[in-house]
Design a protein around this motif. Structure first.
Motif: not given
Length: 414
Positions: A28-30, A189-194
């Protein structure tokens, strides 16, 4: 224990061989691992539409039975790509619904596959649509409606095209997984895209090359590593290095007294640990713990370093103990740039490594560098072969042993 399959004449080995399998973390993001994608080499390719489904199924049952899903994926779900003919002829793989994510490639699905996927979904299986590129051809939209997860290979799609590709999965409320994420810039970038989950080599890369040097949090670690890797460290020197760091001393004693070592009595001091285990053993584990204690480092990165270290050590074969120790060090320090968040060349400038070790780590040169390159290629699922050597196991066997050992060690030093 090896999994027996027909001998491969091209391998240079006679008799049975092991099934090659590698796991790729999904986080995940963490950077917390949520699952492992299993990729098989050789005779098992569950995603190949031209495969012999029954033969592959038999090998898969052996692989899961012999290796064990616990070893391959731990407590996380196993993500496995399944071809249409496997599902039509065999059904789901021999894994409980709560322990698996079934990945189906995005293509024009026939009605028989859609019916099977509907049954699997009702049975509790999670289905992921893999290699989505935004094609809404015949039946693909219906296929997507059965998939709660959509995987997108971002290396194949331009940054400008990604919003269009993600439009339909977002409308469907699918959980988005970015695959082949190569570095931290792509991760952001991928985080920002959702995207919710991420897969790729980004977590094993330094986060920034904006400046030379290392973050303040890593300076103490570098000083310790410099002392620990400086030639022949004496008993007294090692006791001083460890004892001068209270946190490191406590971690070492907790680890030495864990079930991992199974010592006959409780060890209460660094001096006693050195006396019981010896300088070489304590030095190795102190080095591991210094690297593992660097702040804000993903657990999976520490596990990767341990796995590479032990795999390199195993593949050193019947060489001297010094050579095996050197290969362990090379594997462990192959992730030092990501751990310390600085270029590998800068890391090596601060450590007293020989030219041979530096060439192996920086450029994969020399026999040791070539062995490290084979190990990292295996990790990527390329499944290379090594020259025949009766004194060392196969890459598949070494990976399996290193996987289990690294997971156990990671738990012990946590």
């Amino acid at each position: 224990m090896a999994i027996s399959v027909p001998a491969d004449p091209a391998s240079g080995r006679s008799g049975p061989k092991e099934v090659a399998v590698v796991r790729h973390p999904i986080a995940d993001a963490r950077n917390i691992v949520v699952g492992y994608e299993l990729r098989f080499g050789g005779s098992i390719d569950l995603g190949d539409p031209a495969m012999d489904a029954k033969a592959t199924s038999a090998l898969l049952v052996e692989a899961f039975g012999d290796i064990g899903l616990e070893t391959l994926a731990g407590r996380h779900p196993a993500w496995v790509t399944i071809a249409r003919n496997f599902l039509v002829e065999i059904g789901p793989p021999p894994v409980r619904p709560d322990r698996a994510v079934l990945q189906i490639k995005a293509y024009h699905a026939r009605d028989d596959l859609l019916q099977i996927l509907q049954r699997l979904s009702r049975s509790g299986y999670t289905i992921a649509l893999d290699e989505w590129e935004g094609d809404l051809g015949q039946n693909v939209e219906e296929l997507m409606s059965l998939c709660s997860i959509v995987r997108v290979d971002i290396s194949k799609i331009s940054a400008a095209e990604l919003p269009r590709v993600l439009r339909v999965p977002k409308m469907q409320g699918a959980l988005l997984v970015a695959t082949e994420v190569g570095d931290h810039a792509a991760f952001l970038r991928c985080q920002e895209l959702g995207f919710t989950y991420f897969q790729g080599e980004y977590f094993a890369q330094p986060r920034t090359f904006k400046h030379r040097g290392v973050a303040t949090a890593g300076l103490g670690s570098l000083r310790r590593l410099n002392e620990l890797t400086s030639g022949e460290v004496s008993f007294e020197d090692l006791e001083r290095i460890i004892s001068s760091d209270v946190g490191l001393s406590l971690k070492l004693l907790r680890y030495v007294n864990s079930a991992f070592f199974s010592l006959p009595r409780n060890v209460s001091s660094v001096h006693e640990a050195l006396s019981l285990l010896g300088v070489r053993t304590v030095r190795r584990w102190t080095t591991v713990m210094v690297l593992a204690s660097i702040p804000d480092v993903p657990d999976e990165l520490v596990s990767l370093g341990l796995r590479r270290a032990h795999m390199c050590e195993i593949l050193a074969g019947g060489t001297t103990s010094e050579e095996r120790e050197m290969m362990f060090t090379i594997g462990l320090f192959s992730v030092a740039d990501a751990l310390l968040d600085m270029p590998m060349a800068d890391v090596l400038e601060t450590l007293p490594f020989t030219e041979e070790l530096q060439a192996a780590l920086l450029r994969r040169e020399g026999p040791k560098g070539e062995l490290l390159a084979a190990v990292t290629a295996y990790e990527r699922g390329e499944f290379p072969t090594l020259p025949v050597n009766d004194t060392r196991p196969t890459l598949a066997g070494a990976y399996r042993a290193a996987l289990e050992w690294a997971d156990e060690t990671s738990r012990a030093i946590a």
